[in-house]
Enzyme design. Structure first.
Site, short mmCIF file in Angstrom:
data_model
loop_
_atom_site.label_atom_id
_atom_site.label_comp_id
_atom_site.label_asym_id
_atom_site.label_seq_id
_atom_site.Cartn_x
_atom_site.Cartn_y
_atom_site.Cartn_z
N LEU A 11 0.82 -1.22 0.00
CA LEU A 11 0.00 0.00 0.00
C LEU A 11 0.86 1.27 0.00
CD1 LEU A 11 -2.68 -1.24 2.57
CD2 LEU A 11 -2.88 -1.20 0.08
N SER A 129 0.09 1.45 -15.69
CA SER A 129 0.79 2.72 -15.88
C SER A 129 -0.14 3.90 -15.60
CB SER A 129 1.32 2.84 -17.31
OG SER A 129 1.96 4.10 -17.45
N LYS A 183 4.13 -3.70 -20.91
CA LYS A 183 4.41 -2.56 -20.00
C LYS A 183 5.87 -2.14 -20.10
CE LYS A 183 4.18 0.64 -17.01
NZ LYS A 183 4.52 0.63 -15.63
N HIS A 186 6.20 -0.13 -23.15
CA HIS A 186 5.60 1.18 -22.84
C HIS A 186 6.64 2.07 -22.16
CE1 HIS A 186 3.97 3.89 -19.79
NE2 HIS A 186 2.93 4.09 -20.58
N ASN A 187 7.32 1.53 -21.16
CA ASN A 187 8.30 2.33 -20.43
C ASN A 187 9.49 2.69 -21.31
OD1 ASN A 187 6.58 1.96 -18.29
ND2 ASN A 187 8.18 1.43 -16.84
N GLU A 190 8.48 5.47 -23.24
CA GLU A 190 8.46 6.62 -22.29
C GLU A 190 9.86 7.25 -22.20
OE1 GLU A 190 6.44 5.70 -18.45
OE2 GLU A 190 8.31 6.31 -17.50
N1 LIG Z 1 5.50 4.68 -8.55
C1 LIG Z 1 5.06 4.66 -9.82
O1 LIG Z 1 4.80 5.70 -10.45
C2 LIG Z 1 4.83 3.34 -10.48
C3 LIG Z 1 5.21 2.15 -9.87
N2 LIG Z 1 4.95 0.95 -10.47
C4 LIG Z 1 5.31 -0.30 -9.81
O2 LIG Z 1 4.34 -0.56 -8.80
C5 LIG Z 1 4.95 -1.24 -7.68
C6 LIG Z 1 4.68 -0.44 -6.42
O3 LIG Z 1 5.27 0.84 -6.58
P1 LIG Z 1 5.23 1.95 -5.44
O4 LIG Z 1 3.85 2.09 -4.95
O5 LIG Z 1 5.93 3.13 -5.99
O6 LIG Z 1 6.02 1.28 -4.23
P2 LIG Z 1 7.57 0.87 -4.08
O7 LIG Z 1 8.11 0.34 -5.33
O8 LIG Z 1 8.28 2.01 -3.44
O9 LIG Z 1 7.46 -0.34 -3.03
C7 LIG Z 1 7.05 -0.11 -1.70
C8 LIG Z 1 6.07 -1.18 -1.27
O10 LIG Z 1 6.64 -2.49 -1.41
C9 LIG Z 1 6.52 -3.16 -0.15
N3 LIG Z 1 7.60 -4.14 -0.02
C10 LIG Z 1 8.89 -4.00 -0.37
N4 LIG Z 1 9.57 -5.13 -0.13
C11 LIG Z 1 8.69 -6.01 0.39
C12 LIG Z 1 8.78 -7.35 0.85
N5 LIG Z 1 9.94 -8.02 0.81
N6 LIG Z 1 7.66 -7.95 1.32
C13 LIG Z 1 6.49 -7.28 1.33
N7 LIG Z 1 6.33 -6.01 0.92
C14 LIG Z 1 7.42 -5.38 0.45
C15 LIG Z 1 6.60 -2.04 0.85
O11 LIG Z 1 6.14 -2.44 2.10
P3 LIG Z 1 6.58 -1.65 3.44
O12 LIG Z 1 5.65 -0.49 3.52
O13 LIG Z 1 6.42 -2.63 4.50
O14 LIG Z 1 8.01 -1.21 3.26
C16 LIG Z 1 5.69 -1.01 0.19
O15 LIG Z 1 4.34 -1.34 0.34
C17 LIG Z 1 6.43 -1.36 -8.02
O16 LIG Z 1 6.68 -2.62 -8.58
C18 LIG Z 1 6.65 -0.28 -9.08
O17 LIG Z 1 7.71 -0.59 -9.97
C19 LIG Z 1 4.28 0.90 -11.66
C20 LIG Z 1 3.88 2.03 -12.30
C21 LIG Z 1 4.17 3.34 -11.79
O1 LIG Z 2 6.29 2.58 -14.75
C1 LIG Z 2 6.27 3.79 -14.73
C2 LIG Z 2 5.29 4.56 -15.51
O2 LIG Z 2 4.55 3.80 -16.35
C3 LIG Z 2 7.30 4.53 -13.93
O3 LIG Z 2 7.02 5.89 -13.94
C4 LIG Z 2 8.64 4.18 -14.45
O4 LIG Z 2 9.05 3.04 -13.71
C5 LIG Z 2 9.71 5.23 -14.24
O5 LIG Z 2 10.88 4.60 -14.65
P1 LIG Z 2 12.33 5.16 -14.37
O6 LIG Z 2 12.42 5.41 -12.88
O7 LIG Z 2 13.23 4.06 -14.84
O8 LIG Z 2 12.44 6.44 -15.16
#
Ligand SMILES: NC(=O)C1=CN([C@@H]2O[C@H](COP(=O)(O)OP(=O)(O)OC[C@H]3O[C@@H](n4cnc5c(N)ncnc54)[C@H](OP(=O)(O)O)[C@@H]3O)[C@@H](O)[C@H]2O)C=CC1
Ligand SMILES: O=C(CO)[C@H](O)[C@H](O)COP(=O)(O)O
Length: 474
Positions: A11, A129, A183, A186-187, A190
């Site tokens: 979350l 995304s 995806k 897509h990136n 991007e």
């Molecule tokens: N941020 C963005 O704009 C985008 C992100 N994504 C993808 O979505 C996913 C989530 O991204 P984001 O919301 O940014 O969060 P993060 O990638 O920063 O990950 C943090 C989350 O992962 C949990 N976590 C990490 N390690 C573990 C583990 N070993 N066991 C259980 N939980 C774990 C954390 O839990 P805790 O709170 O306990 O540390 C926290 O909930 C990632 O894979 C990311 O690449 C995709 C599209 C866009």
């Molecule tokens: O997945 C995404 C959007 O669709 C993230 O924004 C992307 O992972 C960003 O990548 P980077 O940190 O390598 O620039």
């Protein structure tokens, strides 16, 4: 206890907003996070938005789901994902569905899908995304996995996805790791898109001596035309931003070293394996890498460049707009080629027009251009390259003189434009009737007897270079 329709574990930025999006659409959502404080915070802050069923332990989370269970993982990609999958798999039953919405490598997804299939659990590697805002208000969703899982998940995913002209930006991309592959591409696009935008900004700023705020106006104007897209729109926002602490343009106080989490690099690595020239994406990845070597940049700072001179204002702005549009077509064409190649390699049967359709809204690369790409694949689903679509071909023809002037100007005044230059080289390479690859073949045969094919006869041949130089069938 009322059981939840679907669950989200993880979350942070994405998972929290995805859970809220689901709740706002009327689904009851089981929520869990490794660190329970995030779960409590979500319910405390947003509990009024819908029905959340919080759990501190994963076992409770799984027990709170309706059967067949649908659980979305939104955790940090890599080891974290494997850890959560292993725990979920222990708690789930055949027929249940685990959706990985993180940015996983598609080969990891293929491995995980195969392992969970053995246990009768559907593993659905899903590209999502749209960042924080998209996750909340409607992302573009790219699920892979089995058709059966799509039947159970599809209506929910389409419900919470972005819509363009009433069409949901979510479709069953294909089986196996197809969702995460799409995806990833897509990136990659991007990365390429952002590099081209950055080159446009840099060239105009260096050549014309205009301020970031003035350039914001240029991008805003461009956003009204063919270049209309989310990335162009937010470029204007970023260029307009003034740093509160110094009063300087925001872009001038940010360290000029572009970071990356890896999806662009994965795209290029996969393209190398598939033999697809994604030169725009590769240049974008390398440009970030170059920016990230301050010690080399400092050591090279004394190297000489040309003097800035003789650049015309209004003409250059329009030329850059055209070069940006043409290079963007190339970037998308290369990305779509890569998806076509992977579809063939892995038997995914990807519908490229459908991929353009689900990228029209919600995602980071959403752009007017995607409507045109969809139309091109609708007209000819077997189009060998987007560059050959009659409408795109006409636009490239119309842009090419401006494109050449932009690359020439950049070279003349010493502003690096690897994105523009490589896109133009790709365009020129693809349109040539004869390429110097013939000489490369000759050289390979000379030093290594690697053989070559002839233009006028079937078969492979070798010339006896060290002997009488006669040609023999190989
Ligand atoms: N941020 C963005 O704009 C985008 C992100 N994504 C993808 O979505 C996913 C989530 O991204 P984001 O919301 O940014 O969060 P993060 O990638 O920063 O990950 C943090 C989350 O992962 C949990 N976590 C990490 N390690 C573990 C583990 N070993 N066991 C259980 N939980 C774990 C954390 O839990 P805790 O709170 O306990 O540390 C926290 O909930 C990632 O894979 C990311 O690449 C995709 C599209 C866009
Ligand atoms: O997945 C995404 C959007 O669709 C993230 O924004 C992307 O992972 C960003 O990548 P980077 O940190 O390598 O620039």
């Amino acid at each position: 206890m009322d059981l939840a329709d679907i669950g989200v574990t993880g979350l942070a930025t994405m998972g929290r907003n995805l859970a809220r999006n689901l709740a706002r659409h009327g689904y009851s959502v089981a929520v869990h996070n490794r660190t329970a404080a995030r779960t409590h915070q979500l319910v405390k802050e947003f509990g009024g938005e819908g029905t959340f069923v919080p759990s501190e332990e994963l076992a409770g989370f799984v027990a709170s789901l309706k059967r067949p269970r649908r659980a979305i993982i939104m955790v940090k990609a890599g080891a974290g994902t494997d850890a959560v999958i292993d725990q979920l798999a222990e708690l789930m039953e055949p027929g249940d569905m685990i959706v990985d919405g993180g940015n996983a490598h598609y080969q990891d997804t293929r491995r995980r899908e195969a392992a969970l299939r053995e246990k009768g659990i559907h593993f659905v590697g899903t590209g999502i995304s749209g960042g924080e805002e998209g996750a909340l208000n409607g992302p573009s969703i790219m699920p892979g996995g089995s058709r059966e899982s799509w039947e159970a998940l599809g209506p929910i995913l389409q419900d919470i996805s972005a819509k363009v002209d009433g069409v949901p930006c979510a479709v069953h991309v294909g089986p196996d790791g197809a969702g995460h592959f799409v995806k990833m591409v897509h990136n990659g696009i991007e990365y390429s898109d952002m590099q081209l935008i950055a080159e446009s900004y840099d060239l105009l700023r260096q050549a014309l001596g205009v301020s970031p705020a003035e350039l914001a106006g240029v991008f805003r104007e461009w956003n009204e035309g063919d270049l209309g897209s989310y990335l162009i729109e937010i470029t204007a926002e970023v260029l307009d931003q003034v740093d509160a602490a110094t009063g300087k343009p925001f872009v001038d106080v940010v360290v000029d070293q572009a970071e990356q989490k890896g999806t662009g690099r994965w795209t290029v690595q996969s393209a190398l394996d598939l033999g697809v020239p994604v030169t725009g994406i590769a240049e974008a990845v390398f440009a970030r890498a170059l920016s990230g070597h301050p010690e080399q940049r400092a050591a090279a700072a004394a190297l000489e460049g040309p003097a800035l001179s003789g650049v015309e204002g209004r003409e250059l702005v329009e030329d850059v707009r055209r070069a940006l549009y043409a290079s963007k077509i190339v970037a998308y064409a290369q990305g779509f080629d890569q998806m076509a190649a992977a579809s063939k390699e892995y038997g995914w049967d990807l519908d490229l027009g459908a991929m353009a359709t689900i990228w029209r809204g919600g995602c980071i690369i959403r752009a007017k251009l995607l409507d045109r790409i969809r139309a091109a694949y609708d007209a000819d689903p077997a189009l060998p390259t987007l560059l050959a679509d009659p409408d795109f071909a006409a636009e490239l023809n119309a842009a090419q003189e401006a494109w050449r002037r932009v690359v020439t100007t950049a070279v003349r005044i010493g502003v690096p434009t690897p994105g523009f230059s490589s896109a133009l080289a790709y365009y020129d390479g693809l349109r040539r009737d004869r390429l110097p690859a013939a000489l490369v073949q000759g050289l390979r045969d000379f030093f290594g007897a690697h053989t070559y094919r002839r233009v006028d006869r079937e078969g492979s041949f070798h010339t006896d270079w060290s002997g009488d130089r006669a040609e023999h069938p190989a």
